[in-house]
Design an enzyme around this catalytic site. Structure first.
Site, short mmCIF file in Angstrom:
data_model
loop_
_atom_site.label_atom_id
_atom_site.label_comp_id
_atom_site.label_asym_id
_atom_site.label_seq_id
_atom_site.Cartn_x
_atom_site.Cartn_y
_atom_site.Cartn_z
N SER A 263 -1.35 1.94 7.79
CA SER A 263 -0.64 1.68 6.53
C SER A 263 -1.53 0.88 5.60
CB SER A 263 0.64 0.89 6.80
OG SER A 263 0.33 -0.47 7.10
N ASP A 264 -1.26 0.94 4.32
CA ASP A 264 -1.86 -0.03 3.42
C ASP A 264 -1.20 -1.38 3.71
OD1 ASP A 264 -3.37 -1.19 1.40
OD2 ASP A 264 -3.02 0.44 0.00
N ALA A 265 -1.75 -2.43 3.12
CA ALA A 265 -1.32 -3.78 3.47
C ALA A 265 0.18 -3.98 3.27
CB ALA A 265 -2.09 -4.80 2.64
#
Length: 733
Positions: A263-265
């Site tokens: 995932s992105d942050a």
């Protein structure tokens, strides 16, 4: 099963549910100045202790934002010793356009249209990253961007899916040949955020999604990318980080992707923000079942809830993918870094030369009236180098870099002075500030990222001095654009105007009568309507990186010739946005170019535009065979001649238009390109193959790729405005 596979299965069988959840959790590891960062919601003092505690209990499978080899070794040892089975930690980092040696920003590298240079640059970045202990980069960004207000346009390859796919594949090959995992991002549609506002939703038709936004990701997967990063935003009403259709049906079932998805942050946790999950535990389950193997957590990871979720089989699938990645990297056998070798690799002078070459090849000559460029240093007594960016080391590097060395960065001013030596007087004046306002970047907290405007700057006095210096010089070189922290993540703009009084400075310098060269330092198109009509020479140098000043001087004084081409359509004003080449025609041509009564409806510079120091003519355009079946391939060939007096590079571009079919097709589509270099008087025949894959398109009613029997227009030339044309026919089977 191979020995490596057996090793992974044995480890998987020995991990507890809590340790499996740990393997699927990646923590930021902040060692920041100051006590806290409210924007990220973390305490910069407490956060490292929390992460180390997770490592010590086997609760962290990956870390990011550590670049010091000794620190990486310390944390790796802590993780291995804290895990009962000694599973090593995976270290990731945003190696976007270099680690220690900084290359031009990604949009600039795309402007080179030189796949070998792009691949070589990311191989250097990968080599430096792996040397310090980084195993994986959150790059390349392969989002198509057609709205230049969006700050992250700077990280991609621009507007075109064909160019974007070629650049994506080259970057993946480069990173992974350098020894690190490439992680193309953000899957998918992030570049279509409403209004160019970062993180906003994207509403993309099925036609556009498959034909425009997905091809670079598919190319990256086919090039062997080991990782894919999800996007933050809603895609057609469903969060991309929770979309089973996107992450499993498309990525794995259709394309056969075998790596791991991150995932992105905080994007899994943010499924709650979207209203897609009611609780952290539900967010964890929905993210994992959608296809997110590894959660990137700034703080408060939600994958800690996986042991109680009752989806053990799905958890095992994801853990297996993460362990397999560590196995392929050789971390089970050699988890630590050779710190002495790291220093040697980071100091390699060949890396700096590669960065200099890349900066030369990325620059785009937008205008050169009267052949003002190249400058003859031997005929000059004085040069005025003006503007707030001319001697800014930090801005020369551009955004999205963190481990740089400012001391070795060469600015435009320094490059010019070193190129001309003591025989030419070079005077510098800032003239103006880029802006009187402060534009804080979300990355300023990492240090060294703020603009370099000096305290107590008297703009009125400095403006007058700059004009005086210009009037007394034989030639004026003005460097204008945006500070590097005005663009990038969370740095979208509502305007494309040159910030501050920079345009006023350019106008005042031109009014002195001194021949003027404008160097544009940017990552997006800016409003250059006045300069394009009044400044004789305009060279887009982007944010050129560590060796940028040397590269710019090489071009200004003719040691090398510019050959870059625009990877986007350059609008006249923000009111024309979005403006891109691959649009369809919905009215008669004479009306297509009369869409605004207060502004021309054409771009300031078309997609693919870029001049050189040579002069190129195109002739002898042929297609063989002229008629073919739907599964056949035709060859398009054209003669390119340099009729000028200087050796110069040229990017030969091929465009197609399908006249009729089962759907409206774009007026022109890029379907081939090749960068060549020709001596004066030299002719070269350049050929492209056009097969089914270049002609197919996704049809939303058929829900599949289709090939039509049709007449195809063909253009070949040095930009999308090419006029040399012919046709070929695809007949019914």
């Amino acid at each position: 099963m191979t020995h490596e596979g057996e090793r992974v299965e044995a480890l998987l069988a020995g991990l507890t549910p809590q340790e499996k959840a740990g393997q699927l959790t990646q923590y930021f590891y902040f060692t920041l100045p100051g006590e806290a960062d409210p924007a990220l919601g973390v305490d910069a003092g407490e956060q490292p202790r929390e992460v180390e505690a997770a490592l010590a209990r086997g609760g962290a499978g990956a870390l990011l934002f550590v670049t010091d080899p000794a620190e990486i070794n310390r944390l790796q040892r802590l993780g291995i010793e804290g895990n009962r089975l000694g599973v090593p930690v995976l270290f990731g980092f945003d190696v976007i356009h270099g680690l220690r040696t900084i290359f031009p920003v990604p949009i600039a590298m795309a402007a080179s249209w030189d796949l070998e240079t792009i691949e070589r640059g990311q191989a250097v970045a990968g080599r430096e990253a792996r040397a310090v202990g980084i195993h994986w980069t959150f790059a390349p960004m392969v989002d198509i961007a057609r709205d230049p207000r969006w700050g992250r346009i700077i990280e991609g390859a621009g507007e075109d899916p064909f160019l974007g796919a070629a650049v994506a594949a080259a970057q993946v090959r480069g990173f992974q040949s350098g020894g690190i995992i490439a992680g193309p991002k953000h899957f998918a549609g992030y570049g279509a955020a409403l209004g160019g506002r970062d993180y906003d939703e994207a509403n993309i038709s099925e036609y556009e999604l498959w034909n425009t936004y997905l091809p670079p990701f598919r190319a990256a997967v086919e090039a062997g990318a080991g990782n894919i990063m999800t996007a933050y935003m809603d895609l057609n009403g469903v969060p991309a980080s929770g979309s089973h259709w996107l992450l499993t049906k498309v990525l794995r079932d259709t394309w056969g992707f075998e790596g791991f998805v991150v995932s992105d942050a905080n994007a899994v946790k943010n499924l709650e923000t979207h209203g897609f999950a009611a609780t952290p535990a539900e967010a964890a389950s929905r993210g994992l079942l959608a296809g997110v193997d590894l959660e990137m957590a700034v703080s408060e990871p939600v994958y800690v809830h996986l042991p109680a979720a009752g989806i053990d089989d799905a958890v095992d699938v994801s853990v297996r993918r993460v362990l397999a990645a560590k196995q392929r990297l050789g971390l089970f056998d050699e988890p630590y870094v050779d710190e002495d070798r790291a220093r040697e690799v980071l100091a390699d002078p060949a890396h700096r030369e590669a960065a200099r070459v890349a900066a030369r090849r990325s620059a785009v000559l937008l205008r050169n009236e009267g052949d003002l460029l190249p400058l003859d240093a031997g005929a000059l007594g004085s040069i005025a180098v003006l503007g707030p960016l001319a001697d800014s080391k930090r801005d020369t590097l551009g955004p999205w870099v963190f481990d740089f060395d400012l001391d070795e960065t060469v600015t435009v001013l320094e490059g010019i002075r070193r190129a001309v030596g003591d025989g030419v007087r070079v005077e510098h004046a800032r003239g103006v500030a880029v802006s009187q306002r402060t534009y804080p970047s979300m990355f300023d907290m990492f240090g060294g990222n703020r603009p370099e405007d000096p305290a107590g700057f008297d703009e009125e006095a400095e403006f007058a001095r700059a004009v005086e210096v210009a009037a007394a010089a034989d030639v004026a070189v003005v460097v204008a654009g945006e500070h590097q922290n005005m663009i990038g993540e969370a740095a979208s703009r509502s305007s494309l105007e040159l910030p501050g009084r920079q345009l006023e400075l350019i106008q005042a310098v031109v009014a002195t009568g001194t021949p003027t060269v404008l160097l544009v330092m940017n990552g997006r198109p800016l409003d250059l309507r006045w300069p394009a009509g009044h400044v004789p020479a305009i060279l887009d140098i982007w944010y050129p990186g560590s060796q940028g000043g040397h590269a710019v001087a090489d071009l200004l004084f003719g040691a090398h010739a510019p050959g870059g081409k625009l990877p986007f359509t350059w609008p006249r004003t923000v009111g024309q946005v979005p403006m891109f080449l691959g649009h369809t025609r919905s009215h008669e041509p004479q009306h297509q170019f009369k869409r605004y009564w207060d502004e021309e409806s054409t771009p300031l510079f078309p997609f693919g535009h870029g001049l050189g120091y040579g002069r190129f003519t195109y002739d002898g355009l042929t297609v063989e065979p002229a008629t073919a079946g739907p599964d056949d391939t035709v060859t398009v060939s054209v003669d390119v001649t340099n009729t000028g007096q200087r050796t110069s590079p040229e990017v030969v571009q091929l465009y197609l238009h399908q006249r009729h079919g089962r759907a409206s097709r774009p007026v022109r589509e890029l379907k081939g390109f090749e960068r060549i270099e020709l001596n004066p008087g030299e002719t070269r025949r350049v050929s492209f193959t056009v097969g089914p894959r270049q002609r197919q398109y996704w049809h939303p009613a058929v829900r599949d790729w289709v090939l039509d029997a049709a007449t195809f227009d063909v253009w070949a030339g040095g930009s999308s405005s090419a006029t040399l044309t012919t046709t070929f026919e695809i007949r019914e089977p």
